[in-house]
Design a protein around this motif. Structure first.
Motif, PDB file in Angstrom:
ATOM      1  N   LEU A  60       0.811  -1.144   0.032  1.00 50.60           N
ATOM      2  CA  LEU A  60       0.025   0.064  -0.006  1.00 50.60           C
ATOM      3  C   LEU A  60       0.913   1.454   0.007  1.00 50.60           C
ATOM      4  CD1 LEU A  60      -2.970  -0.924   2.572  1.00 50.60           C
ATOM      5  CD2 LEU A  60      -2.851  -1.090  -0.111  1.00 50.60           C
ATOM      6  N   LEU A  66       0.008  -0.161  -4.979  1.00 52.20           N
ATOM      7  CA  LEU A  66      -0.992   0.615  -4.858  1.00 52.20           C
ATOM      8  C   LEU A  66      -1.995   0.304  -5.879  1.00 52.20           C
ATOM      9  CD1 LEU A  66      -3.401   1.438  -3.034  1.00 52.20           C
ATOM     10  CD2 LEU A  66      -2.686   3.857  -3.253  1.00 52.20           C
ATOM     11  N   GLN A  70      -5.154  -1.996  -6.897  1.00 54.76           N
ATOM     12  CA  GLN A  70      -6.322  -1.470  -7.392  1.00 54.76           C
ATOM     13  C   GLN A  70      -6.739  -2.137  -8.561  1.00 54.76           C
ATOM     14  OE1 GLN A  70      -4.832   2.673  -7.196  1.00 54.76           O
ATOM     15  NE2 GLN A  70      -6.780   2.925  -5.844  1.00 54.76           N
ATOM     16  N   LEU A  73      -8.167  -5.562  -7.697  1.00 54.13           N
ATOM     17  CA  LEU A  73      -9.546  -5.634  -7.010  1.00 54.13           C
ATOM     18  C   LEU A  73     -10.339  -5.387  -8.162  1.00 54.13           C
ATOM     19  CD1 LEU A  73      -8.626  -3.787  -3.509  1.00 54.13           C
ATOM     20  CD2 LEU A  73      -9.056  -6.307  -4.141  1.00 54.13           C
ATOM     21  N   GLU A  79     -13.242  -3.629  -5.718  1.00 54.41           N
ATOM     22  CA  GLU A  79     -12.488  -2.337  -5.748  1.00 54.41           C
ATOM     23  C   GLU A  79     -13.027  -1.353  -4.642  1.00 54.41           C
ATOM     24  OE1 GLU A  79     -12.157   1.746  -6.852  1.00 54.41           O
ATOM     25  OE2 GLU A  79     -13.955   0.708  -7.036  1.00 54.41           O
ATOM     26  N   ASN A  81     -13.293  -1.681  -1.565  1.00 56.38           N
ATOM     27  CA  ASN A  81     -12.721  -1.961  -0.522  1.00 56.38           C
ATOM     28  C   ASN A  81     -11.369  -0.769  -0.371  1.00 56.38           C
ATOM     29  OD1 ASN A  81     -14.404  -3.918   0.459  1.00 56.38           O
ATOM     30  ND2 ASN A  81     -13.036  -5.572  -0.311  1.00 56.38           N
ATOM     31  N   ILE A  82     -10.638  -0.805  -1.377  1.00 57.34           N
ATOM     32  CA  ILE A  82      -9.413   0.029  -1.416  1.00 57.34           C
ATOM     33  C   ILE A  82      -9.871   1.254  -1.618  1.00 57.34           C
ATOM     34  CG2 ILE A  82      -9.021  -0.346  -4.163  1.00 57.34           C
ATOM     35  CD1 ILE A  82      -6.399  -0.134  -1.004  1.00 57.34           C
ATOM     36  N   TYR A  85     -10.949   2.508   1.725  1.00 64.00           N
ATOM     37  CA  TYR A  85      -9.716   2.422   2.799  1.00 64.00           C
ATOM     38  C   TYR A  85      -9.018   4.213   2.364  1.00 64.00           C
ATOM     39  CZ  TYR A  85      -5.011   1.750   4.440  1.00 64.00           C
ATOM     40  OH  TYR A  85      -3.784   1.885   5.279  1.00 64.00           O
ATOM     41  N   TYR A 150      -9.637  -3.180   6.078  1.00 62.89           N
ATOM     42  CA  TYR A 150      -7.989  -3.224   5.974  1.00 62.89           C
ATOM     43  C   TYR A 150      -7.860  -4.902   5.978  1.00 62.89           C
ATOM     44  CZ  TYR A 150      -3.105  -2.979   6.944  1.00 62.89           C
ATOM     45  OH  TYR A 150      -1.691  -3.387   6.693  1.00 62.89           O
ATOM     46  N   MET A 153      -9.028  -7.035   3.315  1.00 59.06           N
ATOM     47  CA  MET A 153      -8.158  -7.118   2.263  1.00 59.06           C
ATOM     48  C   MET A 153      -6.774  -7.651   2.630  1.00 59.06           C
ATOM     49  SD  MET A 153      -8.519  -3.183   0.481  1.00 59.06           S
ATOM     50  CE  MET A 153      -7.791  -2.371   1.913  1.00 59.06           C
ATOM     51  N   TYR A 158      -5.206  -9.538  -0.656  1.00 63.61           N
ATOM     52  CA  TYR A 158      -3.715  -9.555  -0.831  1.00 63.61           C
ATOM     53  C   TYR A 158      -2.926 -10.822  -0.854  1.00 63.61           C
ATOM     54  CZ  TYR A 158       1.295  -8.707   0.803  1.00 63.61           C
ATOM     55  OH  TYR A 158       2.544  -8.559   0.976  1.00 63.61           O
TER      56      TYR A 158
END
Length: 184
Positions: A60, A66, A70, A73, A79, A81-82, A85, A150, A153, A158
């Motif tokens: 991240l 990142l 993205q 995701l 997507e 989720n990020i 965040y 977080y 993910m 991840y």
């Protein structure tokens, strides 16, 4: 562009567009990403950025990491989720307390509220606590929900990202580049 991308920094969006070309194998399995790479100028991540495997935080904290995450995701249809965040990170950096209520409401309506356009998957209790926190918005009013996303993910998306064909191809290309430079 969807309403939620307004929360993402412009640099991340631009890099995500570049990385999307590399990660096109997720979206179009018939297309060979290496042939696309030759037609588009894409910078390969540095060896420092390839430390993404060491921790989710390192992924991240890397601009390229990142963007790659993205793009991944998006292919996983998670997507939001990020985006949530990053919206929370942006919210926590708000300098003016007068702007907090408006920003908090926007984040809540976009991600937390039942049937929100980009609703994140959090439990009912977290949703209720977050809603209550909005009565008196502080920089930490989304902390519980952000921590849950977080963790989701980190524990779910991840590891799948690290096992993905596109990530494996990316790290393989970097290894080849490094070994070729060593031979010179």
């Amino acid at each position: 562009m969807c309403r939620g991308h307004s929360f993402l920094p412009a640099v991340c969006l631009e890099r995500a567009k570049e990385v999307k070309v590399l990660f096109s194998s997720f979206l179009h399995r018939a297309v060979n990403p290496s042939s696309l790479h030759k037609t588009v100028k894409l910078s390969l991540p540095t060896s420092d950025e390839m430390k993404w495997r060491e921790s989710f935080d390192k992924l991240l904290s890397s601009k390229n990491g990142l963007a790659a995450f993205q793009a991944f995701l998006v292919t996983e249809f998670s997507e939001e989720n990020i985006a949530f965040y990053l919206a929370c990170e942006d919210y926590k950096s708000t300098k003016s307390s007068a702007k907090l209520p408006e920003k908090a409401k926007k984040i809540f309506e976009e991600f937390i509220e039942n049937d929100a356009p980009r609703e994140v998957n959090i439990d009912h209790e977290t949703r209720d606590i977050t809603k209550k926190n909005l009565e008196q918005p502080t920089l930490s009013c989304f902390s519980l929900a952000q921590d849950k996303i977080y963790t989701l993910m980190e524990k779910d998306s991840y590891p799948r990202f690290l096992k993905s064909a596109a990530y494996q191809q990316l790290t393989g290309r970097l290894a080849n580049k490094i070994s070729q430079q060593g031979e010179l």
